[in-house]
Design a protein around this motif. Structure first.
Motif, short mmCIF file in Angstrom:
data_model
loop_
_atom_site.label_atom_id
_atom_site.label_comp_id
_atom_site.label_asym_id
_atom_site.label_seq_id
_atom_site.Cartn_x
_atom_site.Cartn_y
_atom_site.Cartn_z
N SER A 63 11.88 -65.98 0.58
CA SER A 63 13.26 -65.59 -0.71
C SER A 63 12.22 -66.52 -2.12
O SER A 63 13.82 -66.03 -2.38
N ARG A 64 11.90 -67.43 -1.80
CA ARG A 64 11.60 -67.70 -3.00
C ARG A 64 11.46 -67.07 -4.55
O ARG A 64 12.00 -67.62 -5.43
N PRO A 65 10.46 -65.35 -3.90
CA PRO A 65 10.18 -65.31 -5.45
C PRO A 65 11.66 -64.97 -6.11
O PRO A 65 11.99 -64.89 -7.26
N ALA A 66 12.97 -64.43 -5.26
CA ALA A 66 14.22 -64.54 -5.90
C ALA A 66 14.97 -65.79 -6.36
O ALA A 66 15.46 -64.31 -7.17
N LEU A 67 14.60 -66.23 -5.58
CA LEU A 67 15.33 -66.68 -6.01
C LEU A 67 15.35 -67.95 -6.91
O LEU A 67 15.95 -67.81 -8.08
N LEU A 68 14.30 -68.02 -7.41
CA LEU A 68 13.33 -68.09 -8.47
C LEU A 68 14.20 -67.43 -9.90
O LEU A 68 13.06 -67.95 -10.76
N GLY A 69 13.66 -65.93 -9.67
CA GLY A 69 13.57 -65.16 -10.47
C GLY A 69 14.86 -65.04 -11.03
O GLY A 69 15.27 -64.74 -12.40
N GLY A 70 15.92 -65.03 -10.12
CA GLY A 70 17.05 -65.42 -10.45
C GLY A 70 16.96 -66.85 -11.21
O GLY A 70 18.61 -66.24 -12.23
N ALA A 71 17.10 -67.36 -10.57
CA ALA A 71 17.01 -68.50 -11.35
C ALA A 71 16.31 -68.56 -13.18
O ALA A 71 17.55 -69.40 -13.55
N ALA A 72 15.73 -67.88 -12.99
CA ALA A 72 14.97 -67.96 -14.63
C ALA A 72 16.16 -67.08 -15.68
O ALA A 72 15.97 -67.86 -16.66
N ILE A 73 16.44 -66.08 -15.05
CA ILE A 73 17.35 -65.23 -15.57
C ILE A 73 18.65 -66.16 -16.16
O ILE A 73 18.60 -65.97 -17.36
N GLY A 74 19.20 -67.07 -15.62
CA GLY A 74 20.52 -68.01 -15.83
C GLY A 74 19.94 -68.58 -16.69
O GLY A 74 20.55 -69.36 -17.53
N TYR A 75 18.87 -69.57 -16.62
CA TYR A 75 18.00 -70.07 -17.99
C TYR A 75 17.91 -69.70 -19.16
O TYR A 75 17.63 -70.30 -19.47
N THR A 76 16.94 -68.60 -18.88
CA THR A 76 16.91 -67.67 -20.31
C THR A 76 18.23 -67.10 -21.36
O THR A 76 18.45 -67.81 -21.84
N VAL A 77 19.62 -66.69 -19.87
CA VAL A 77 20.32 -66.74 -21.08
C VAL A 77 21.19 -67.97 -22.12
O VAL A 77 21.99 -67.72 -22.51
N LEU A 78 21.59 -68.65 -20.70
CA LEU A 78 21.70 -69.98 -21.24
C LEU A 78 20.80 -70.51 -22.38
O LEU A 78 21.42 -71.00 -23.76
N GLY A 79 19.03 -70.54 -22.28
CA GLY A 79 18.48 -71.18 -23.66
C GLY A 79 19.03 -70.40 -24.51
O GLY A 79 18.72 -70.70 -25.70
N GLY A 80 19.04 -68.86 -24.47
CA GLY A 80 19.21 -68.34 -25.73
C GLY A 80 20.54 -68.17 -26.35
O GLY A 80 20.92 -68.33 -27.52
N LEU A 81 21.63 -68.53 -25.74
CA LEU A 81 22.85 -68.73 -25.75
C LEU A 81 22.80 -69.59 -26.58
O LEU A 81 23.43 -70.69 -27.78
N LEU A 82 22.28 -71.32 -26.15
CA LEU A 82 22.07 -72.65 -26.74
C LEU A 82 21.64 -72.24 -28.16
O LEU A 82 21.41 -73.21 -29.05
N VAL A 83 20.36 -71.07 -28.64
CA VAL A 83 19.56 -71.48 -29.11
C VAL A 83 20.40 -70.39 -30.56
O VAL A 83 20.76 -70.82 -31.92
N GLN A 84 21.18 -69.59 -30.21
CA GLN A 84 22.13 -68.90 -31.32
C GLN A 84 22.97 -70.02 -32.03
O GLN A 84 23.74 -69.57 -32.97
#
Length: 123
Positions: A63-84
């Motif tokens: 399950s690690r690929p799915a868990l880390l892939g899903g986690a990357a989505i949250g980090y990317t959205v949060l990082g993009g919103l913070l940059v904006q």
């Protein structure tokens, strides 16, 4: 910080964002301040998913690929919103749909990287 920490925090963040956004949009027609209801529900859902990920991560390497892939989505959205928010010049570069598209692509790339090289992402 190891992969277990990253997966637990990231999946909790992704769940929080998805549940809060979905519940806010569903309740918007009925409740004027739908975010006031959606934020605590999203926080509880994110916390539950983070704890379950923390407990499940070391026992199930499949399950690690799915868990880390899903986690990357949250980090990317949060990082993009913070940059904006923090960089005024970046506010017009992409909209929310573009940010979600970028987050989806990064999530798939992380999924494939963890799937291809599982020994580098142990708990």
């Amino acid at each position: 910080m190891n992969s277990r920490h990253l997966a637990a925090i990231g999946t909790g963040l992704t769940t929080f964002l998805v549940v809060t956004a979905a519940l806010t949009s569903v309740l918007a027609a009925r409740i004027a301040f739908s975010a006031i209801v959606a934020l605590p529900v999203g926080a509880v859902a994110g916390g539950v998913v983070a704890v379950l990920t923390w407990l499940r991560f070391p026992d199930d390497p499949d399950s690690r690929p799915a868990l880390l892939g899903g986690a990357a989505i949250g980090y990317t959205v949060l990082g993009g919103l913070l940059v904006q928010y923090a960089v005024p010049a970046a506010r017009g570069l992409f909209d929310l749909q573009g940010l979600l598209g970028i987050a989806g692509v990064i999530g798939v790339v992380v999924f494939l990287a963890v799937w291809r090289f599982p020994e580098r992402f142990d708990g």
